[in-house]
Write a protein that holds these residues in place. Structure first.
Motif, mmCIF file in Angstrom:
data_model
loop_
_atom_site.group_PDB
_atom_site.id
_atom_site.type_symbol
_atom_site.label_atom_id
_atom_site.label_comp_id
_atom_site.label_asym_id
_atom_site.label_seq_id
_atom_site.Cartn_x
_atom_site.Cartn_y
_atom_site.Cartn_z
ATOM 1 N N ARG A 24 -77.842 124.964 12.897
ATOM 2 C CA ARG A 24 -78.701 124.687 11.742
ATOM 3 C C ARG A 24 -78.914 125.942 10.909
ATOM 4 N NH1 ARG A 24 -81.497 121.281 15.460
ATOM 5 N NH2 ARG A 24 -83.194 122.774 15.787
ATOM 6 N N LYS A 25 -79.016 127.079 11.581
ATOM 7 C CA LYS A 25 -79.188 128.331 10.857
ATOM 8 C C LYS A 25 -77.961 128.621 10.002
ATOM 9 C CE LYS A 25 -81.176 132.028 9.557
ATOM 10 N NZ LYS A 25 -82.290 131.901 8.593
ATOM 11 N N ALA A 26 -76.769 128.436 10.570
ATOM 12 C CA ALA A 26 -75.540 128.673 9.814
ATOM 13 C C ALA A 26 -75.450 127.736 8.619
ATOM 14 C CB ALA A 26 -74.329 128.488 10.723
ATOM 15 N N GLN A 27 -75.810 126.483 8.815
ATOM 16 C CA GLN A 27 -75.779 125.518 7.722
ATOM 17 C C GLN A 27 -76.740 125.910 6.617
ATOM 18 O OE1 GLN A 27 -76.624 122.121 10.169
ATOM 19 N NE2 GLN A 27 -74.524 121.358 10.048
ATOM 20 N N SER A 28 -77.928 126.402 6.994
ATOM 21 C CA SER A 28 -78.908 126.782 5.974
ATOM 22 C C SER A 28 -78.430 128.000 5.193
ATOM 23 C CB SER A 28 -80.267 127.072 6.621
ATOM 24 O OG SER A 28 -80.250 128.277 7.368
ATOM 25 N N LEU A 29 -77.785 128.940 5.862
ATOM 26 C CA LEU A 29 -77.243 130.107 5.169
ATOM 27 C C LEU A 29 -76.127 129.700 4.231
ATOM 28 C CD1 LEU A 29 -76.991 132.736 8.047
ATOM 29 C CD2 LEU A 29 -78.625 132.716 6.165
ATOM 30 N N ASP A 30 -75.297 128.780 4.694
ATOM 31 C CA ASP A 30 -74.170 128.335 3.886
ATOM 32 C C ASP A 30 -74.661 127.606 2.645
ATOM 33 O OD1 ASP A 30 -71.397 128.624 3.969
ATOM 34 O OD2 ASP A 30 -71.143 126.500 4.349
ATOM 35 N N ASN A 31 -75.729 126.832 2.801
ATOM 36 C CA ASN A 31 -76.285 126.130 1.643
ATOM 37 C C ASN A 31 -76.813 127.115 0.615
ATOM 38 O OD1 ASN A 31 -75.710 123.816 3.026
ATOM 39 N ND2 ASN A 31 -77.822 123.382 3.643
ATOM 40 N N VAL A 32 -77.485 128.160 1.082
ATOM 41 C CA VAL A 32 -78.012 129.172 0.174
ATOM 42 C C VAL A 32 -76.888 129.810 -0.616
ATOM 43 C CG1 VAL A 32 -79.071 131.472 0.099
ATOM 44 C CG2 VAL A 32 -80.100 129.678 1.484
ATOM 45 N N SER A 33 -75.720 129.980 0.030
ATOM 46 C CA SER A 33 -74.620 130.678 -0.625
ATOM 47 C C SER A 33 -73.960 129.846 -1.714
ATOM 48 C CB SER A 33 -73.574 131.087 0.418
ATOM 49 O OG SER A 33 -72.871 129.953 0.893
ATOM 50 N N GLY A 34 -74.317 128.562 -1.809
ATOM 51 C CA GLY A 34 -73.774 127.751 -2.885
ATOM 52 C C GLY A 34 -72.553 126.933 -2.483
ATOM 53 N N PHE A 35 -72.184 126.959 -1.205
ATOM 54 C CA PHE A 35 -71.072 126.142 -0.751
ATOM 55 C C PHE A 35 -71.531 124.704 -0.540
ATOM 56 C CE2 PHE A 35 -69.621 130.376 0.571
ATOM 57 C CZ PHE A 35 -68.392 130.379 -0.057
ATOM 58 N N ASP A 36 -70.597 123.852 -0.232
ATOM 59 C CA ASP A 36 -70.877 122.441 -0.030
ATOM 60 C C ASP A 36 -71.915 122.256 1.063
ATOM 61 O OD1 ASP A 36 -70.868 119.723 0.244
ATOM 62 O OD2 ASP A 36 -68.845 119.589 1.071
ATOM 63 N N ALA A 37 -73.026 121.623 0.733
ATOM 64 C CA ALA A 37 -74.095 121.413 1.708
ATOM 65 C C ALA A 37 -73.845 120.197 2.573
ATOM 66 C CB ALA A 37 -75.439 121.258 0.981
ATOM 67 N N GLY A 38 -72.731 119.517 2.379
ATOM 68 C CA GLY A 38 -72.493 118.274 3.097
ATOM 69 C C GLY A 38 -71.826 118.435 4.443
ATOM 70 N N ASP A 39 -71.544 119.667 4.868
ATOM 71 C CA ASP A 39 -70.901 119.862 6.162
ATOM 72 C C ASP A 39 -71.796 119.340 7.267
ATOM 73 O OD1 ASP A 39 -68.396 121.037 5.682
ATOM 74 O OD2 ASP A 39 -69.368 122.943 5.202
ATOM 75 N N THR A 40 -71.262 118.526 8.127
ATOM 76 C CA THR A 40 -71.974 118.068 9.309
ATOM 77 C C THR A 40 -71.503 118.877 10.486
ATOM 78 O OG1 THR A 40 -70.300 116.407 9.823
ATOM 79 C CG2 THR A 40 -72.120 115.742 8.367
ATOM 80 N N GLU A 41 -72.035 118.580 11.656
ATOM 81 C CA GLU A 41 -71.647 119.320 12.857
ATOM 82 C C GLU A 41 -70.149 119.286 13.044
ATOM 83 O OE1 GLU A 41 -72.338 118.829 17.656
ATOM 84 O OE2 GLU A 41 -74.019 118.500 16.299
ATOM 85 N N GLY A 42 -69.526 118.160 12.785
ATOM 86 C CA GLY A 42 -68.094 118.037 12.985
ATOM 87 C C GLY A 42 -67.280 118.859 12.009
ATOM 88 N N GLY A 43 -67.903 119.306 10.909
ATOM 89 C CA GLY A 43 -67.173 120.071 9.921
ATOM 90 C C GLY A 43 -67.031 121.541 10.258
ATOM 91 N N TRP A 44 -67.724 121.992 11.266
ATOM 92 C CA TRP A 44 -67.719 123.400 11.642
ATOM 93 C C TRP A 44 -66.919 123.625 12.921
ATOM 94 C CZ3 TRP A 44 -70.519 127.592 9.436
ATOM 95 C CH2 TRP A 44 -71.316 127.241 8.328
ATOM 96 N N GLU A 45 -66.132 124.672 12.932
ATOM 97 C CA GLU A 45 -65.593 125.153 14.197
ATOM 98 C C GLU A 45 -66.630 126.110 14.756
ATOM 99 O OE1 GLU A 45 -61.730 127.382 16.225
ATOM 100 O OE2 GLU A 45 -61.883 127.237 14.034
ATOM 101 N N ARG A 46 -67.058 125.872 15.992
ATOM 102 C CA ARG A 46 -68.129 126.653 16.593
ATOM 103 C C ARG A 46 -67.587 127.386 17.827
ATOM 104 N NH1 ARG A 46 -71.190 121.808 18.079
ATOM 105 N NH2 ARG A 46 -69.159 120.888 17.630
#
Length: 316
Positions: free
Chosen positions: A240-262
């Motif tokens: 969730r922290k990574a997603q929030s940082l990514d949203n701040v950066s202006g990238f697509d906010a629609g990434d779900t858990e499956g969209g990330w390689e972790r």
């Protein structure tokens, strides 16, 4: 390519004690004219650490939230005082001991402060030799090839950021846990308060992982989250922290858990490797010596250096 969330353990993964902890305790004590050996402090420290971990788990976090404890600072002060009390009580039975009653075994407040400061900085810790080259290589790859968010996930108190920065690892001011805006009592309480107030005054003031190009985008500790590895909660909060940082950066906010390689990397097989894999992450077990590598169960993704991870990611 999918965005990558790469998290790293801290202690014994990125850095290690500059000298054995009992040796450093004894060294600091000698500066205050307290003659005590590291051999006496070693079992005393181990027993004190174990006792406080049982009576006040996670640095007394639950009590701190209720205003009944001062968090990590008080926790470590209790460990230090108990360690010296145990060691000095054992030593006083020796004929050459200068201590004959409990009042003579009081630990000076200045010694407590010296040790707290030592283990929040490069005085107490040292980076592994591969850490600097690893971050330099990874920074270049982040600029050229792929969107990557890097976090440090540690079962520790809130001094991790100070330790890493003291060792030359650059960190974004994105430090947060499951508590969100709650400011837990801790070593960096005032620093967190300043960051929080600044961001409330200037929404969106958080820096982009790609724009800032820091070595580490966020630090997440068990004390902040309220759960320790291998608990799944700490991995979920990291995502969730990574997603929030990514949203701040202006990238697509629609990434779900499956969209990330972790991917998580750490030196503890149970807490780091199994904890991450059980949470659905890919993990690498960092075995920094042959003995640790030999103990890894068959099939474990094992690396012996962080630079090996760059090869695994095809970044080198």
């Amino acid at each position: 390519m999918r965005p990558l969330l790469l998290t790293l353990d801290a202690f014994n993964t990125l850095f290690h004690p500059r000298h054995p902890i009992p040796t450093q305790y004894a060294s600091s004590a000698s500066a205050f004219n307290i003659p005590i050996s590291s051999s006496a402090l070693q079992p005393a420290f181990r027993a004190s650490f174990k006792a406080l971990s049982a009576s006040h788990p996670n640095y007394g976090r639950d009590l701190a939230l209720r205003g009944q404890y001062a968090g990590p600072r008080q926790w470590w002060e209790d460990v230090i005082r108990s360690s010296f009390a145990r060691a000095l009580a054992e030593s006083k039975s020796k004929s050459n001991s200068k201590y004959h009653n409990s009042s003579e075994m009081e630990v000076p407040d200045a010694l407590i402060e010296d040790l707290l400061e030592r283990f929040a900085s490069a005085r107490g810790y040292k980076l592994y030799e591969d850490v600097g080259p690893f971050f330099r290589e990874l920074r270049a790859c982040r600029e050229e090839r792929r969107r990557v968010v890097i976090g440090v996930v540690s079962n520790s108190d809130d001094r991790i950021s100070s330790v890493l920065e003291s060792l030359g690892v650059s960190i974004d001011d994105a430090r947060a846990g499951e508590t969100g805006h709650k400011l837990l009592p801790g070593f960096e309480e005032q620093r967190e308060k300043t960051i929080y107030e600044h961001r409330n005054a200037s929404p969106g003031a958080g820096s982009s992982p790609l724009q800032a190009q820091k070595d580490v985008d966020f630090v997440l500790t068990s004390y902040q989250v309220g759960a320790e590895k291998p608990d799944r909660l700490i991995w979920d909060v990291a995502l969730r922290k990574a997603q929030s940082l990514d949203n701040v950066s202006g990238f697509d906010a629609g990434d779900t858990e499956g969209g990330w390689e972790r991917i998580h990397v750490g030196d503890d097989y149970g807490k780091d490797y199994r904890g991450a894999t059980d949470a659905g992450w890919k993990a690498y077990y960092l075995a920094r010596d042959d003995e640790a590598a030999a103990k890894a169960p068959e099939g474990t993704r094992t690396i012996t250096s962080l630079l090996d991870l760059l090869l695994e990611l095809e970044y080198k």
